[in-house]
Design a protein around this motif. Sequence first.
Motif, PDB file in Angstrom:
ATOM      1  N   ASN A 137       0.209  -0.255  -3.673  1.00 39.58           N
ATOM      2  CA  ASN A 137      -0.494  -0.365  -2.410  1.00 39.58           C
ATOM      3  C   ASN A 137      -0.676  -1.823  -2.092  1.00 39.58           C
ATOM      4  O   ASN A 137      -0.995  -2.598  -2.992  1.00 39.58           O
ATOM      5  CB  ASN A 137      -1.904   0.222  -2.586  1.00 39.58           C
ATOM      6  N   ASN A 174       6.072  11.521   8.265  1.00 40.96           N
ATOM      7  CA  ASN A 174       4.870  10.981   7.643  1.00 40.96           C
ATOM      8  C   ASN A 174       5.242  10.062   6.475  1.00 40.96           C
ATOM      9  O   ASN A 174       5.985  10.463   5.578  1.00 40.96           O
ATOM     10  CB  ASN A 174       4.024  12.166   7.129  1.00 40.96           C
ATOM     11  N   PRO A 175       4.718   8.804   6.487  1.00 43.41           N
ATOM     12  CA  PRO A 175       5.115   7.849   5.447  1.00 43.41           C
ATOM     13  C   PRO A 175       4.899   8.361   4.018  1.00 43.41           C
ATOM     14  O   PRO A 175       5.704   8.081   3.135  1.00 43.41           O
ATOM     15  CB  PRO A 175       4.234   6.635   5.734  1.00 43.41           C
ATOM     16  N   HIS A 176       3.805   9.116   3.809  1.00 34.46           N
ATOM     17  CA  HIS A 176       3.543   9.604   2.446  1.00 34.46           C
ATOM     18  C   HIS A 176       4.613  10.584   1.994  1.00 34.46           C
ATOM     19  O   HIS A 176       5.007  10.597   0.831  1.00 34.46           O
ATOM     20  CB  HIS A 176       2.152  10.233   2.362  1.00 34.46           C
ATOM     21  N   ARG A 229       3.855   3.531  -8.204  1.00 33.70           N
ATOM     22  CA  ARG A 229       3.340   3.590  -6.829  1.00 33.70           C
ATOM     23  C   ARG A 229       2.416   2.411  -6.623  1.00 33.70           C
ATOM     24  O   ARG A 229       1.562   2.141  -7.477  1.00 33.70           O
ATOM     25  CB  ARG A 229       2.539   4.870  -6.607  1.00 33.70           C
ATOM     26  N   THR A 234       2.978   1.629  -0.386  1.00 35.45           N
ATOM     27  CA  THR A 234       2.522   1.822   0.988  1.00 35.45           C
ATOM     28  C   THR A 234       1.939   0.497   1.448  1.00 35.45           C
ATOM     29  O   THR A 234       1.184  -0.155   0.731  1.00 35.45           O
ATOM     30  CB  THR A 234       1.429   2.901   1.074  1.00 35.45           C
ATOM     31  N   LEU A 240       5.923  -0.254   6.914  1.00 31.21           N
ATOM     32  CA  LEU A 240       4.936   0.728   6.481  1.00 31.21           C
ATOM     33  C   LEU A 240       5.080   1.025   4.998  1.00 31.21           C
ATOM     34  O   LEU A 240       4.140   1.397   4.316  1.00 31.21           O
ATOM     35  CB  LEU A 240       5.143   2.041   7.249  1.00 31.21           C
ATOM     36  N   LEU A 241       6.322   0.887   4.518  1.00 29.78           N
ATOM     37  CA  LEU A 241       6.614   1.232   3.136  1.00 29.78           C
ATOM     38  C   LEU A 241       7.577   0.208   2.567  1.00 29.78           C
ATOM     39  O   LEU A 241       8.378  -0.380   3.295  1.00 29.78           O
ATOM     40  CB  LEU A 241       7.297   2.608   3.065  1.00 29.78           C
ATOM     41  N   ALA A 245      -0.074  -1.635   4.374  1.00 29.28           N
ATOM     42  CA  ALA A 245      -0.927  -1.595   5.556  1.00 29.28           C
ATOM     43  C   ALA A 245      -1.780  -2.844   5.530  1.00 29.28           C
ATOM     44  O   ALA A 245      -2.134  -3.320   4.441  1.00 29.28           O
ATOM     45  CB  ALA A 245      -1.807  -0.346   5.531  1.00 29.28           C
ATOM     46  N   MET A 258       7.696   8.624   1.146  1.00 31.09           N
ATOM     47  CA  MET A 258       7.527   7.987  -0.161  1.00 31.09           C
ATOM     48  C   MET A 258       7.734   9.000  -1.288  1.00 31.09           C
ATOM     49  O   MET A 258       8.493   8.733  -2.230  1.00 31.09           O
ATOM     50  CB  MET A 258       6.109   7.415  -0.230  1.00 31.09           C
TER      51      MET A 258
END
Lengths: 345, 306, 332
Positions: free
Chosen positions: C224, C141-143, C222, C196, C22-23, C198, C146
């Motif tokens: 994605n 929660n992943p956020h 950060r 993150t 997930l991360l 996904a 992070m």
Amino acid sequence: MTAVDVSYNEMTESARVAAVPLGHLSVETGRLYLEDFADGDRKITHQLEQVAPWLEAATKRTRKRFGRNARISTCFLVDDYSPSGAVDDQPKPSEVVDIVTTAADQAGFKIDYLAREAGCAVAYERPYSGPRDQSALADIVAGLIVEEAAVGANGSRPPTAQTGWLSNGERSPAVSVAMDAPQWEPPEEFGKYRHSVFVDIELWSLDHYQQSAKRQYSCSLLSAVWQLLRLGLLRDAGDAVAKPYRFGAGEGFPDLWQQLPSITQLTPDAAPFAAYQALSVLPPHFRAAEHAAEIIVDHLRFDKTVLKQTADRARDETNAVTLPDNPAGRLSHLFFNDVHVALND
Amino acid sequence: MLIFATSDKGGTGRSVTGCNMAYRRALQGEAVAYLDFDFGSPTAGAIFDVPEAERGVDASGLHSYFTRHTESQQLDTALHSDSDTLRDLPRISGAGRLVLLPGDKDGGEFSISADMPARCAQLFLRLDREFDLCVVDLSAGRSYAVDLVLEATARPELAALTSRWLVFHRWTKQHILAAHGLVFGERGLLKAGERRGHDPQRLNNSVRYVRTAVVDLCVDQESVTRPAQGAWLRAYDQKLREQADKLRMGRARLAGQIPFDPMLQWSEQVIDDSDVSGLKIANQATVQAFEDLAAKLSDERFWEGL
Amino acid sequence: MSPSTTERDGGPAVPDDGAQPLLGFGEVRTCLIQNLAGLSPSASVALMQLTPGSPVSKVDRPTRRVVSPEQVTGVDCRLHVAREGRGRAIGTVLSHAVVTNGRILQGTAHVALTSATAKERREWRHYLRQPGVIEVLGSPNPHNVMDGYLTDVSPARGLDLASISDRIIGEVQQSNRLDHTTALRTGTAVVRWAATLAPQPPQAKPTVGITKSDVPNFHVIRLNGSPEDLPLLIRFCEEFALHEWLLTTVQDVIVPRAETDIARDRDPLDSLLFALNELAPLWMPPTHLGPDMKALWEAMESRTHYSRLFERQTARIRDLRDQVKIRPPRRY
């Protein structure tokens, strides 16, 4: 004008990993010091005689499960890592081979491979090996150890395996002075069931008085190397290591023991040295070191390609073999020693 | 370059001199790190007037670096000090940084574990990549810290770094003898160094002495009022010199002579020219002595073998 | 992204049990190798042989890049989670060192986080089978996980990738293959990153956001992307760290020092030439590594204008060099 699609590939090291021949079962029939051979054949004769029925039973069982053509080989390990005597006093390779083959004949079986423990520390592929065809196997295995994380380990502290010790749990906090120790805490095995069996294994020692001291490896670590060779799991940069050497017809054995390769093949039609399963039939005093070796094997990160190669190979056998996914699960031991029979004159 | 500052006894003014010496080098344009290795009683934070490190920091000081494997904090004095002198340093054209690696509050001495010398060497190497000069303030007398740095500097990876020792002592008969014992004694620096693989001759060649709280007979006219007193002081000073010469601590090995300065006796701090010319609370001779000592650190002829 | 952009198969594995990460977290440190001369290709390879028997990977163009085998460190620790309770992380962290052109050393620690496959800690060999994967217990929660990682301080309260990347730098710099002479006094730059991960629609590109921290030489990134992008993201952060270090070193160390030297009549030529001969040729944006890397890099460039800044600094260095040549300092 049309855009040209150019792809760029930075792959330099192909993930080439050599395969090694594998049998169904490797049986270690004993382990003796090199010096023991100077006293003649007494010890080995006794050992092989004890092993014979167990070897027969293991052979039967393996053939029953994997068929009459199951590949079974036997081996014998000579501990010559830290010989006590002078090089000139060591028995010659030809003498040792004679003693081993004669004793095996007497016991009613054959020993296919004769291995040197010093050859587990550094693999010698051929007789008179020079630095070019050597692999520092003990260094390689020591480098694959990943210490189990204690609860709370977040990466701040360096692994203690760097100090030459590996344990299966959390050590009791160091206490320097007994008077300071009112709050003693016991060591604790990771994943214990109710009670701990805590083991702390010395992997190597260093002579601290020498600046560039070389590691003196423990028999626990060397035994781990030996068992991994028997499982065919070790590679040096993808290459197979310590491949058994067969002396040619006209080729004599070298004069000095240490000129012998790591593994010498004694019988011409032997099944592969390495196997899906390895059994060691040994006197009980090897138990502690073998337990330690198994703990070491349980803390190694293996090359995924090697594991997959071995598993695929086993599955593709005529009678498919399913391997457990932890290599230590492929190791078996039988610790046995006759009790003495008192003979009345 | 690594400078190890040590002294036979407490109260020699080692730390305040070391801090001022470090400041003078930063003024000259060097990046300077000051390491508080006085694990028992870190004081450099107070001298640099860094409130958060006054008696050592709460976490990530040098003590924790060794015992708890944390990173060591680097406090840039221009940002963390309350001293105007240090805060103004970046505004002086061409000046370098002066960074404090503080000790820990409630640190205390510790015994040396097997991995510490290598960790110490790693720290010195890392700082050498970033700083021109590292001043390592060791505690007074024999301590684990001294053993630790002797063992670290004997390691091959530190062979290329220049390591020099400054031994601070007051200008009295007892202090000269004590400093001599600290270097040459049975449990002294040279013997301890030899046990850890140093060549005692080379190690001795890297040791120089700093005399502190010296009454300067030319400057301190006011304090010497009677002629008989002056004559006695001069004669006694001569006797001390002879004693120091005999003990191989004479002029050739004298890195600096710091005059007695009442202000520094009361308030250990970093001083600059404004404290002399503007506020007139410190003596010009004191600032000059710091400047001279700082210059001696890199005077290669002075450090050549004797 | 295509697998060809990775140099090695050392990126975090997809876990056995098929759980997708997930991360991705990581930290890169960049500094100069403590050796007077640049290392030859073979010396670089020998230096990067951190694990005997495991291959060192090497690429010669456009810059020579030698990467050590991955090192594995076991962890079982609290996670520092922002805004909510805690989580527990069990598994292994990977770390490797990189030598660029025999001059620059980087230490990278990285890890992929997945949901735990069991409620309790499992046998150690389970975690050894998925090197570089950490299982998170307690489903935070992943956020928040992070944010917690990116804002953790020193000493770390949670996962300490800082120490792991610092340790690999320290070990390499201590090697007896180096002469331990500092060629140029510069700092170590730190880049901490978190991604993150996904599954993405086919045409989606990875994205990036960069924050410069108020701590000197510290950047936070950060990102994605999809789980398969992780090796690409790791590489992007290493390349960003390298270029950021180059720019900082030239702009904040070499140019000001040379200007002071000239003002004080000292010779600045050594460091000016070092910058021109040793550092400037390393400016080589990794856009050749594939369309996704190109897109990421160009997105970063369009905001930071790093290449233009670096060019300006090298031009300034050439000016200073010419100025010194025409009118040598008195103490020259």
